[in-house]
Design an enzyme around this catalytic site. Structure first.
Site, PDB file in Angstrom:
ATOM      1  N   ASP A 100      -7.750  -3.426  59.966  1.00 22.58           N
ATOM      2  CA  ASP A 100      -7.687  -2.137  60.254  1.00 22.58           C
ATOM      3  C   ASP A 100      -7.235  -1.595  61.388  1.00 22.58           C
ATOM      4  O   ASP A 100      -6.631  -0.593  61.167  1.00 22.58           O
ATOM      5  CB  ASP A 100      -9.464  -1.519  60.073  1.00 22.58           C
ATOM      6  CG  ASP A 100     -10.155  -2.247  61.062  1.00 22.58           C
ATOM      7  OD1 ASP A 100      -9.976  -3.368  61.856  1.00 22.58           O
ATOM      8  OD2 ASP A 100     -11.691  -2.136  60.977  1.00 22.58           O
ATOM      9  N   ASP A 103      -6.381  -3.503  68.749  1.00 24.74           N
ATOM     10  CA  ASP A 103      -6.533  -2.728  69.981  1.00 24.74           C
ATOM     11  C   ASP A 103      -5.984  -3.881  71.285  1.00 24.74           C
ATOM     12  O   ASP A 103      -4.874  -3.676  71.510  1.00 24.74           O
ATOM     13  CB  ASP A 103      -8.129  -2.740  70.330  1.00 24.74           C
ATOM     14  CG  ASP A 103      -8.731  -1.887  71.525  1.00 24.74           C
ATOM     15  OD1 ASP A 103      -7.698  -1.166  72.120  1.00 24.74           O
ATOM     16  OD2 ASP A 103      -9.740  -2.174  71.610  1.00 24.74           O
ATOM     17  N   LYS A 131      -3.584   0.568  68.584  1.00 28.17           N
ATOM     18  CA  LYS A 131      -3.705   1.234  69.858  1.00 28.17           C
ATOM     19  C   LYS A 131      -2.675   0.457  70.703  1.00 28.17           C
ATOM     20  O   LYS A 131      -2.918  -0.379  71.700  1.00 28.17           O
ATOM     21  CB  LYS A 131      -5.070   1.093  70.319  1.00 28.17           C
ATOM     22  CG  LYS A 131      -6.193   1.797  69.622  1.00 28.17           C
ATOM     23  CD  LYS A 131      -7.510   1.691  70.462  1.00 28.17           C
ATOM     24  CE  LYS A 131      -8.555   2.412  69.664  1.00 28.17           C
ATOM     25  NZ  LYS A 131      -9.820   2.143  70.305  1.00 28.17           N
ATOM     26  N   VAL A 153     -12.116   5.161  67.398  1.00 32.54           N
ATOM     27  CA  VAL A 153     -11.951   5.888  65.966  1.00 32.54           C
ATOM     28  C   VAL A 153     -13.072   5.260  65.029  1.00 32.54           C
ATOM     29  O   VAL A 153     -13.465   3.857  65.044  1.00 32.54           O
ATOM     30  CB  VAL A 153     -10.590   5.779  65.422  1.00 32.54           C
ATOM     31  CG1 VAL A 153      -9.475   6.548  66.310  1.00 32.54           C
ATOM     32  CG2 VAL A 153     -10.022   4.520  65.257  1.00 32.54           C
ATOM     33  N   ASP A 159     -16.281   1.078  61.907  1.00 35.75           N
ATOM     34  CA  ASP A 159     -17.703   1.966  62.009  1.00 35.75           C
ATOM     35  C   ASP A 159     -18.103   2.261  63.550  1.00 35.75           C
ATOM     36  O   ASP A 159     -17.478   1.569  64.292  1.00 35.75           O
ATOM     37  CB  ASP A 159     -18.810   1.001  61.469  1.00 35.75           C
ATOM     38  CG  ASP A 159     -18.985  -0.345  62.509  1.00 35.75           C
ATOM     39  OD1 ASP A 159     -17.709  -1.003  62.952  1.00 35.75           O
ATOM     40  OD2 ASP A 159     -19.970  -0.602  62.551  1.00 35.75           O
TER      41      ASP A 159
HETATM   42  P1  5GP Z   1      -8.928  -6.327  69.478  1.00 36.78           P
HETATM   43  O1  5GP Z   1      -9.273  -7.842  69.284  1.00 36.78           O
HETATM   44  O2  5GP Z   1      -7.554  -6.031  69.096  1.00 36.78           O
HETATM   45  O3  5GP Z   1      -9.198  -5.893  70.678  1.00 36.78           O
HETATM   46  O4  5GP Z   1     -10.010  -5.548  68.400  1.00 36.78           O
HETATM   47  C1  5GP Z   1      -9.789  -5.356  67.333  1.00 36.78           C
HETATM   48  C2  5GP Z   1     -11.160  -5.127  66.782  1.00 36.78           C
HETATM   49  O5  5GP Z   1     -12.003  -4.172  67.530  1.00 36.78           O
HETATM   50  C3  5GP Z   1     -11.085  -4.156  65.397  1.00 36.78           C
HETATM   51  O6  5GP Z   1     -10.608  -4.942  64.331  1.00 36.78           O
HETATM   52  C4  5GP Z   1     -12.181  -3.411  65.265  1.00 36.78           C
HETATM   53  O7  5GP Z   1     -13.441  -4.111  64.843  1.00 36.78           O
HETATM   54  C5  5GP Z   1     -12.505  -3.242  66.797  1.00 36.78           C
HETATM   55  N1  5GP Z   1     -12.031  -2.023  67.185  1.00 36.78           N
HETATM   56  C6  5GP Z   1     -10.889  -1.669  68.236  1.00 36.78           C
HETATM   57  N2  5GP Z   1     -10.815  -0.414  68.483  1.00 36.78           N
HETATM   58  C7  5GP Z   1     -11.632   0.286  67.641  1.00 36.78           C
HETATM   59  C8  5GP Z   1     -11.970   1.593  67.521  1.00 36.78           C
HETATM   60  O8  5GP Z   1     -11.299   2.663  67.850  1.00 36.78           O
HETATM   61  N3  5GP Z   1     -13.086   1.890  66.430  1.00 36.78           N
HETATM   62  C9  5GP Z   1     -13.906   0.977  65.887  1.00 36.78           C
HETATM   63  N4  5GP Z   1     -14.659   1.263  64.973  1.00 36.78           N
HETATM   64  N5  5GP Z   1     -13.467  -0.456  66.030  1.00 36.78           N
HETATM   65  C10 5GP Z   1     -12.401  -0.874  66.970  1.00 36.78           C
END
Ligand code: 5GP
Length: 176
Positions: A100, A103, A131, A153, A159
């Site tokens: 989805d 980040d 992001k 978001v 969620d």
């Molecule tokens: P990363 O490991 O890239 O920092 O995080 C990825 C995961 O963080 C995504 O799969 C999601 O579950 C969660 N995540 C990151 N940003 C958001 C956001 O803005 N909203 C939500 N609901 N989940 C996020």
């Protein structure tokens, strides 16, 4: 305390549908005749995978993987735990991880490493939302739906404390 309400629509339903169709065209072109395995990351990627797979005019295998998630919080722990694995073997297959949102990139980087260890022919990544300004690792995202600013978001699979995955659009949530 009641959950904060989604406020500003960031990506409307029609914009998602149009972009999913474009991504599907690119993926279909790149994987023509290859029967890739689409690996959806539970739970957030469910609507994206469902729409993307139906827009793909090529043979694909669809499976899901589940990594540990944020829980009710809003920031990455940087740790990833596989809580449910694939049913299909990916050795000698082309793998496309579908998530989805990216980040920090730590989750996707870890999932990519895990699947690469199974000797697939290739592993690429596809995310609906990026992001980009938040990246902490240089994982390559091969297909990006939308680049978004650093706001939290919800909707279209994403969620907050288990809520709002069912919204058909992506909205910013004020969680301050
Ligand atoms: P990363 O490991 O890239 O920092 O995080 C990825 C995961 O963080 C995504 O799969 C999601 O579950 C969660 N995540 C990151 N940003 C958001 C956001 O803005 N909203 C939500 N609901 N989940 C996020």
């Amino acid at each position: 305390m009641p959950a904060p309400k989604p406020q500003r629509v960031l990506v409307a339903e029609a914009a998602i549908a149009a972009r999913v169709a474009e991504l599907a065209r690119a993926i279909a072109r790149d994987y023509a005749g290859e029967n890739p395995v689409l690996v959806g990351v539970l739970q957030g990627a469910v609507p994206f995978v469902a729409d993307l797979m139906r827009a793909l005019p090529i043979d694909v295998t669809v499976d899901f993987i589940r990594a540990s998630s944020y829980g009710a919080g809003t920031s990455s722990s940087g740790r990833v735990r596989l809580v449910a694995d694939l049913a299909v073997e990916v050795a000698d297959r082309h793998v496309l991880i579908v998530d989805d949102i990216v980040d920090t990139g730590l989750t996707l980087a870890a999932l990519k490493r895990t699947l690469e260890a199974r000797r697939p022919r290739s592993v690429r990544t596809c995310v609906l939302l990026d992001k980009a300004g938040r990246r902490e690792t240089d994982v390559t995202i091969d297909y990006v739906g939308f680049t978004i600013p650093n706001v939290f978001v919800v909707g279209y699979g994403l969620d907050y404390g288990g809520l709002y995955r069912n919204l058909p659009y992506v909205a910013a949530l004020d969680v301050t």
